[in-house]
Design a protein around this motif. Sequence first.
Motif, PDB file in Angstrom:
ATOM      1  N   UNK A   1       0.856  -1.186   0.000  1.00 21.07           N
ATOM      2  CA  UNK A   1       0.000   0.000   0.000  1.00 21.07           C
ATOM      3  C   UNK A   1       0.890   1.233   0.000  1.00 21.07           C
ATOM      4  N   UNK A   2       0.646   2.155  -0.936  1.00 18.65           N
ATOM      5  CA  UNK A   2       1.476   3.355  -1.001  1.00 18.65           C
ATOM      6  C   UNK A   2       0.608   4.589  -0.769  1.00 18.65           C
ATOM      7  N   UNK A   3       1.073   5.437   0.124  1.00 20.63           N
ATOM      8  CA  UNK A   3       0.361   6.661   0.508  1.00 20.63           C
ATOM      9  C   UNK A   3       0.615   7.738  -0.544  1.00 20.63           C
ATOM     10  N   UNK A   4      -0.427   8.148  -1.261  1.00 26.64           N
ATOM     11  CA  UNK A   4      -0.299   9.100  -2.361  1.00 26.64           C
ATOM     12  C   UNK A   4      -0.788  10.479  -1.925  1.00 26.64           C
ATOM     13  N   UNK A   5       0.053  11.465  -2.119  1.00 28.34           N
ATOM     14  CA  UNK A   5      -0.338  12.832  -1.810  1.00 28.34           C
ATOM     15  C   UNK A   5      -0.960  13.486  -3.044  1.00 28.34           C
ATOM     16  N   UNK A   6      -1.949  14.346  -2.870  1.00 24.20           N
ATOM     17  CA  UNK A   6      -2.556  15.037  -4.019  1.00 24.20           C
ATOM     18  C   UNK A   6      -1.518  15.841  -4.798  1.00 24.20           C
TER      19      UNK A   6
ATOM     20  N   UNK B   1      -1.436  -1.070  -4.196  1.00 21.55           N
ATOM     21  CA  UNK B   1      -2.611  -0.206  -4.082  1.00 21.55           C
ATOM     22  C   UNK B   1      -2.175   1.223  -3.796  1.00 21.55           C
ATOM     23  N   UNK B   2      -2.611   2.140  -4.646  1.00 21.43           N
ATOM     24  CA  UNK B   2      -2.408   3.558  -4.387  1.00 21.43           C
ATOM     25  C   UNK B   2      -3.577   4.075  -3.573  1.00 21.43           C
ATOM     26  N   UNK B   3      -3.274   4.757  -2.479  1.00 24.49           N
ATOM     27  CA  UNK B   3      -4.324   5.233  -1.575  1.00 24.49           C
ATOM     28  C   UNK B   3      -4.182   6.728  -1.346  1.00 24.49           C
ATOM     29  N   UNK B   4      -5.283   7.449  -1.535  1.00 23.33           N
ATOM     30  CA  UNK B   4      -5.297   8.887  -1.245  1.00 23.33           C
ATOM     31  C   UNK B   4      -6.401   9.194  -0.251  1.00 23.33           C
ATOM     32  N   UNK B   5      -6.021   9.835   0.846  1.00 24.97           N
ATOM     33  CA  UNK B   5      -7.004  10.285   1.837  1.00 24.97           C
ATOM     34  C   UNK B   5      -7.437  11.703   1.486  1.00 24.97           C
TER      35      UNK B   5
ATOM     36  N   UNK C   1      -7.521   3.505  -4.653  1.00 21.94           N
ATOM     37  CA  UNK C   1      -8.565   3.747  -3.664  1.00 21.94           C
ATOM     38  C   UNK C   1      -8.452   5.172  -3.145  1.00 21.94           C
ATOM     39  N   UNK C   2      -9.579   5.815  -2.951  1.00 21.45           N
ATOM     40  CA  UNK C   2      -9.614   7.160  -2.376  1.00 21.45           C
ATOM     41  C   UNK C   2     -10.778   7.222  -1.400  1.00 21.45           C
TER      42      UNK C   2
ATOM     43  N   UNK D   1     -12.686   9.568   1.907  1.00 16.63           N
ATOM     44  CA  UNK D   1     -12.793  10.807   2.670  1.00 16.63           C
ATOM     45  C   UNK D   1     -12.601  10.478   4.147  1.00 16.63           C
ATOM     46  N   UNK D   2     -11.781  11.272   4.814  1.00 18.29           N
ATOM     47  CA  UNK D   2     -11.566  11.048   6.238  1.00 18.29           C
ATOM     48  C   UNK D   2     -10.211  11.545   6.671  1.00 18.29           C
ATOM     49  N   UNK D   3      -9.973  11.507   7.977  1.00 20.83           N
ATOM     50  CA  UNK D   3      -8.683  11.913   8.511  1.00 20.83           C
ATOM     51  C   UNK D   3      -7.593  11.022   7.933  1.00 20.83           C
ATOM     52  N   UNK D   4      -6.512  11.662   7.525  1.00 25.11           N
ATOM     53  CA  UNK D   4      -5.423  10.951   6.879  1.00 25.11           C
ATOM     54  C   UNK D   4      -4.980   9.738   7.687  1.00 25.11           C
ATOM     55  N   UNK D   5      -4.682   9.941   8.974  1.00 22.53           N
ATOM     56  CA  UNK D   5      -4.175   8.845   9.796  1.00 22.53           C
ATOM     57  C   UNK D   5      -5.197   7.735   9.971  1.00 22.53           C
ATOM     58  N   UNK D   6      -6.485   8.103  10.066  1.00 24.28           N
ATOM     59  CA  UNK D   6      -7.525   7.085  10.240  1.00 24.28           C
ATOM     60  C   UNK D   6      -7.697   6.246   8.984  1.00 24.28           C
ATOM     61  N   UNK D   7      -7.718   6.911   7.822  1.00 27.63           N
ATOM     62  CA  UNK D   7      -7.862   6.200   6.556  1.00 27.63           C
ATOM     63  C   UNK D   7      -6.689   5.247   6.344  1.00 27.63           C
TER      64      UNK D   7
END
Length: 268
Positions: free
Chosen positions: A5-10, A33-37, A83-84, A86-92
Motif C-alpha cells: 500500500x502506497x500513501x499518495x499525496x494530491x 494499491x495507491x491510496x489517497x485520503x 482507492x480514495x 474521505x476522512x482523517x489521513x491517519x484514520x484512513x
Amino acid sequence: MLEFLVDIEPGRDDTALLRFAFGLARQHGAHLTGLQAVMLSPAAMLAMPDAMLVLEEQELAAQERHDWWRQLCRGHGVEGSWEAYRGLHESVLSRRASLADLVLGQLSREAARLASGLHPLGRILTSDAAPMLLVPEHWAGTEGVRKVALAWNGSAEAARAIRAATPLLLRADEIVVLDGVSRIRANARHVPLALDAWLKRHALRARWDILDEADDNGPSIQAHARGCGADLLVMGAWGHSRASEWLLGGVTRHMFKHGELPLLVVEA
C-alpha cells in the motif's frame, strides 16, 4: 501475493516514493494499491461556508485518478488498484493498512514529526497495522531492494522489524547485519535472541559487521549502512533496549530527520 500500500499525496505524480514502490512491487510480484485520503483541516472546515461541497469535489477528483494509476501500473508491469476515501489521513491509512503486508510512505523533512506520533504515518507505526517503509525524497533507486542492512542490538524491537522484513530479505541479493550485540553479549541482562540461527533457518545468508561503542548512534548506523551499499535499512523504532542506546528515540528521530536510505521500521 503480497499486498503493498502506497500513501499518495494530491498533486504528487512523479516522486521517488512512487518510483521505488513500483520497482519493489515488480521485484516481488506484489499487488500495489495507491491510496489517497481526502480531507480538509478543521480550520478550513470552519472557515469555508461551502466546505462540504469542496470536500465532495476533492473526493470525486481523487477517485477519478484511477485511470492515471492504472496507466502507471500497466507501464511498470505491476498489478495494482486505486482507492480514495474521505476522512482523517491517519484514520484512513491505519484502517486500510490492516489488510496490507507493507505500507510505503515518503520520508520527508516533515516526517520528523513521526517520532512524536504527530505525523499521519506515525499513527500507522503505533497502530501495529503493518510495517512501514519510508523512502527519502531524493532517493534514486528504482529496481527494488537488492542489499539490506539490519540494525541489530538484540532487542525485541529490532527482531520484530527484521521478521517483518522477511519477504524483502528472501528476494535480496545480500544482507549485512550491523551487529551491536556481540561486544556486549557478556553483560546483556535480557534473554539473547539468536538472529544468526533464525537467519539460517530461513535460508538467509548474511555478512556480519561488528560495531563498537562509538557506533551506537544514528549517524554512524546510517554511515555503515551506506558504506556497505545498502538500499534498505531495517530497524526497530522507539525501543528501549537495556543492551544498547541504538533504538531510543534519539536514533529514531535522527533517521526520520536525516534519512538517506529507505527505512523499514516497526514500532514495538
